[in-house]
Design an enzyme around this catalytic site. Structure first.
Site, mmCIF file in Angstrom:
data_model
loop_
_atom_site.group_PDB
_atom_site.id
_atom_site.type_symbol
_atom_site.label_atom_id
_atom_site.label_comp_id
_atom_site.label_asym_id
_atom_site.label_seq_id
_atom_site.Cartn_x
_atom_site.Cartn_y
_atom_site.Cartn_z
ATOM 1 N N ASN A 47 0.148 20.477 -21.330
ATOM 2 C CA ASN A 47 -0.221 19.371 -22.824
ATOM 3 C C ASN A 47 -0.180 20.356 -23.906
ATOM 4 O OD1 ASN A 47 -0.964 17.341 -21.393
ATOM 5 N ND2 ASN A 47 -2.790 18.333 -20.472
ATOM 6 N N HIS B 14 -0.394 13.424 -29.763
ATOM 7 C CA HIS B 14 -0.757 11.843 -29.385
ATOM 8 C C HIS B 14 -1.451 11.499 -30.711
ATOM 9 C CE1 HIS B 14 -0.919 13.237 -24.874
ATOM 10 N NE2 HIS B 14 0.180 12.395 -25.195
ATOM 11 N N HIS C 142 8.286 10.411 -28.793
ATOM 12 C CA HIS C 142 7.260 11.362 -28.147
ATOM 13 C C HIS C 142 7.691 12.785 -28.389
ATOM 14 C CE1 HIS C 142 4.369 12.932 -25.753
ATOM 15 N NE2 HIS C 142 5.377 13.341 -24.816
ATOM 16 N N HIS D 292 0.345 18.404 -27.380
ATOM 17 C CA HIS D 292 0.372 17.303 -27.112
ATOM 18 C C HIS D 292 -1.146 16.738 -27.551
ATOM 19 C CE1 HIS D 292 3.844 17.630 -24.535
ATOM 20 N NE2 HIS D 292 3.767 16.095 -24.103
ATOM 21 N N ARG E 59 -2.038 22.478 -14.646
ATOM 22 C CA ARG E 59 -1.269 21.585 -15.094
ATOM 23 C C ARG E 59 -1.495 21.191 -16.571
ATOM 24 N NH1 ARG E 59 1.131 16.308 -11.598
ATOM 25 N NH2 ARG E 59 2.416 15.541 -13.035
ATOM 26 N N ARG F 11 0.741 -1.299 -0.110
ATOM 27 C CA ARG F 11 -0.196 -0.024 -0.088
ATOM 28 C C ARG F 11 0.838 1.160 -0.017
ATOM 29 N NH1 ARG F 11 -2.995 -3.076 3.570
ATOM 30 N NH2 ARG F 11 -4.634 -4.244 2.642
ATOM 31 N N LYS G 169 8.386 22.845 -14.323
ATOM 32 C CA LYS G 169 7.683 21.710 -13.959
ATOM 33 C C LYS G 169 7.205 21.597 -12.415
ATOM 34 C CE LYS G 169 5.596 17.522 -14.749
ATOM 35 N NZ LYS G 169 5.699 16.037 -15.339
ATOM 36 N N GLU H 287 10.297 19.053 -25.113
ATOM 37 C CA GLU H 287 9.765 19.385 -23.572
ATOM 38 C C GLU H 287 10.179 20.740 -23.064
ATOM 39 O OE1 GLU H 287 6.892 17.885 -23.023
ATOM 40 O OE2 GLU H 287 7.042 15.614 -23.985
ATOM 41 N N LYS I 63 3.102 11.693 -11.252
ATOM 42 C CA LYS I 63 2.398 10.855 -12.304
ATOM 43 C C LYS I 63 2.995 9.246 -12.531
ATOM 44 C CE LYS I 63 -0.606 13.871 -14.731
ATOM 45 N NZ LYS I 63 -1.093 14.474 -15.904
ATOM 46 N N GLU J 119 -4.190 18.216 -11.571
ATOM 47 C CA GLU J 119 -4.586 18.626 -12.763
ATOM 48 C C GLU J 119 -6.247 18.960 -12.583
ATOM 49 O OE1 GLU J 119 -2.978 15.996 -15.900
ATOM 50 O OE2 GLU J 119 -4.381 16.886 -17.492
HETATM 51 N N1 LIG Z 1 4.918 10.526 -15.402
HETATM 52 C C1 LIG Z 1 5.008 11.562 -16.401
HETATM 53 O O1 LIG Z 1 4.620 12.725 -16.027
HETATM 54 C C2 LIG Z 1 5.571 11.402 -17.716
HETATM 55 C C3 LIG Z 1 5.883 12.617 -18.539
HETATM 56 C C4 LIG Z 1 6.433 12.443 -19.700
HETATM 57 C C5 LIG Z 1 6.738 11.090 -20.240
HETATM 58 N N2 LIG Z 1 6.499 9.945 -19.627
HETATM 59 C C6 LIG Z 1 6.645 8.689 -19.889
HETATM 60 O O2 LIG Z 1 8.095 8.459 -20.129
HETATM 61 C C7 LIG Z 1 8.348 7.498 -20.997
HETATM 62 C C8 LIG Z 1 9.420 8.002 -21.952
HETATM 63 O O3 LIG Z 1 10.543 8.542 -21.259
HETATM 64 P P1 LIG Z 1 11.888 8.333 -22.094
HETATM 65 O O4 LIG Z 1 11.938 9.094 -23.184
HETATM 66 O O5 LIG Z 1 13.106 8.539 -20.798
HETATM 67 O O6 LIG Z 1 12.117 6.938 -22.434
HETATM 68 P P2 LIG Z 1 12.747 5.450 -21.947
HETATM 69 O O7 LIG Z 1 12.693 5.230 -20.234
HETATM 70 O O8 LIG Z 1 12.340 4.449 -22.828
HETATM 71 O O9 LIG Z 1 14.226 5.826 -22.313
HETATM 72 C C9 LIG Z 1 14.695 5.908 -23.596
HETATM 73 C C10 LIG Z 1 15.853 4.976 -24.056
HETATM 74 O O10 LIG Z 1 17.085 5.502 -23.590
HETATM 75 C C11 LIG Z 1 17.697 4.356 -22.789
HETATM 76 N N3 LIG Z 1 18.280 5.116 -21.804
HETATM 77 C C12 LIG Z 1 17.934 5.697 -20.562
HETATM 78 N N4 LIG Z 1 19.015 6.236 -20.036
HETATM 79 C C13 LIG Z 1 19.847 6.264 -20.702
HETATM 80 C C14 LIG Z 1 21.466 6.873 -20.611
HETATM 81 N N5 LIG Z 1 21.628 7.780 -19.766
HETATM 82 N N6 LIG Z 1 22.345 6.434 -21.624
HETATM 83 C C15 LIG Z 1 21.942 5.655 -22.536
HETATM 84 N N7 LIG Z 1 20.765 5.215 -22.837
HETATM 85 C C16 LIG Z 1 19.687 5.321 -21.956
HETATM 86 C C17 LIG Z 1 16.603 3.518 -22.555
HETATM 87 O O11 LIG Z 1 16.998 2.326 -22.312
HETATM 88 C C18 LIG Z 1 15.609 3.783 -23.753
HETATM 89 O O12 LIG Z 1 16.239 2.717 -24.609
HETATM 90 C C19 LIG Z 1 7.011 7.108 -21.600
HETATM 91 O O13 LIG Z 1 6.484 5.806 -20.879
HETATM 92 C C20 LIG Z 1 5.882 8.136 -21.266
HETATM 93 O O14 LIG Z 1 4.841 7.719 -21.164
HETATM 94 C C21 LIG Z 1 5.876 10.056 -18.389
HETATM 95 ZN ZN LIG Z 2 5.293 15.131 -23.369
#
Ligand SMILES: NC(=O)c1ccc[n+]([C@@H]2O[C@H](COP(=O)([O-])OP(=O)(O)OC[C@H]3O[C@@H](n4cnc5c(N)ncnc54)[C@H](O)[C@@H]3O)[C@@H](O)[C@H]2O)c1
Ligand SMILES: [Zn+2]
Length: 374
Positions: free
Chosen positions: A254, A261, A274, A257, A250, A129, A235, A193, A151, A245
């Protein structure tokens, strides 16, 4: 610690529990300080959840730091990629946490990009929990966006991020030196971003980005450090004022976005990163704002030029086989749609946006024309 510490204050005005204020440490070499930071909170045991691609060198550096600070430490690894944000993976990892016999005093330390941060936060929110979670973001997207704000979640076949929880971390440790190993395409994608923060909240930051594109593209540490710090601050500013939100603030995150999307969905997830979709989405959103007479052609050009100089796409051929109606239909199903009306976050100048409702679909279609290339 030689970093800049940003305080994200959640003091109870936005719902229980009363105080979930935390520090976001942004700097160089901060990974090596992880142990000290956790130990200072009284934490004695940690489980590191790491993206398999960053076990060496980043998660290993975190493990060493934790061990040196006297913490008992275990490591769980997750395959890289979006597919790991799944029920199957969450189930496997919850069982693994149970096998390790961890309790509510154990911290989960998520080391990786947004995938690991979202998954790790969700695992922590659900296990026993709720156990403490620390975010150690290693991608630009994660450092400027996903690791901050609580999030968390996983994907279902029916859609992205459909199951999740708000679970604020105990703290965020962003070491910009970890970005040195990040592939160029991933790094560049994260810059979308960053441009977004300038457009929605901070004209001065936008101008700083314009003046420093060469240093940013060359990944000069001083420029990257400032860029991550300012983005994290912006942020945090938004999350403090509208954690869940509810007020609409917040929602300004978007910007670009709704288009993004639709582009990601229509081209199949993975075709566009993305951030690439967000760049194209901001191009379309600015065009839409100009069509509606909300911004000048000069503002559209400034954003366009900055995105281009940073190496982000401003046109794409990935939409060649996608009809306007398909994109409109996807946008109509977007979370941000209310009562079937198309709503967009649109700028009225650089540094300020508003939520605009009841937009004519023909204007939306016209805004996409400019991002299509053959
Ligand atoms: N929670 C939120 O508010 C929020 C906001 C934006 C995005 N997201 C989520 O985040 C995800 C995208 O994040 P991301 O772009 O970091 O993707 P990711 O975590 O898939 O990382 C991208 C790639 O980089 C590699 N990697 C990570 N760190 C590295 C490093 N230091 N050196 C070399 N390679 C490295 C990973 O293995 C992967 O292949 C999505 O799932 C999205 O939905 C969440
Ligand atoms: Zn985004």
């Amino acid at each position: 610690m030689a970093d800049r510490t940003i305080t994200l204050r959640l003091d109870g005005t936005d719902g229980p529990p009363p105080d979930r204020t935390y520090a976001i440490h942004v700097g160089r070499g901060t990974l090596a300080e992880t142990g000290k930071v956790l130990a200072a909170t009284g934490c004695q045991r940690a489980v590191v959840l790491a993206d398999a691609a960053v076990v060496t060198p980043h998660a290993t550096a975190v493990m060493t730091s934790l061990t040196q600070a006297g913490l008992a430490t275990d490591l769980l690894t997750v395959p890289s990629g979006e597919a790991s944000k799944s029920l199957t993976e969450a189930g496997r990892l919850w069982e693994a946490l149970a096998q390790l016999g961890i309790d509510r005093q154990t911290s989960l330390v998520a080391v990786g990009g947004g995938v690991i941060g979202d998954l790790g936060g969700f695992l922590a929110a659900g296990f026993a929990r709720g156990i403490p979670c620390w975010q150690v973001p290693t991608t630009l997207v994660a450092q400027v966006d996903s690791a901050i704000g609580g999030k968390t979640g996983i994907n279902l076949a029916a859609g992205k991020n459909l199951v999740g929880a708000f679970w604020q971390p105990q703290g965020v440790i962003a070491d910009i030196d970890t970005l040195a190993t990040l592939p160029t395409r991933e790094f560049t994608s994260g810059l979308a971003e960053v441009v977004k923060y300038g457009m929605i909240l901070d004209a001065e930051f936008f101008a700083w980005l314009e003046a420093n594109t060469a240093a940013i593209v060359a990944r000069e540490p001083a420029a990257i450090e400032h860029l991550v710090q300012r983005s994290a601050e912006l942020k945090a500013f938004v999350v403090e004022r509208d954690e869940r939100e509810l007020t609409g603030l917040r929602a300004c995150l978007n910007y670009g976005h709704t288009f993004a999307h639709a582009f990601e969905t229509a081209t199949g997830y993975g075709t566009l990163l993305h951030g690439e979709a967000v760049s194209l989405g901001m191009v379309a959103a600015a065009q839409l704002a100009a069509t509606l007479g909300r911004i000048t052609a000069e503002t559209v050009t400034r954003q366009h030029t900055l995105l281009e100089h940073l190496g982000l796409p401003v046109t794409t051929n990935t939409l060649a086989a996608v009809a306007d109606d398909t994109l409109l239909a996807i946008m109509g199903r977007d979370k941000k749609t209310e009562h079937g009306q198309l709503r967009f976050v649109l700028p009225d100048c650089i540094g300020h946006v508003e939520l605009v409702e009841g937009i004519d679909p023909a204007a939306v279609t016209a805004a996409i024309v400019g991002v299509r290339s053959t």
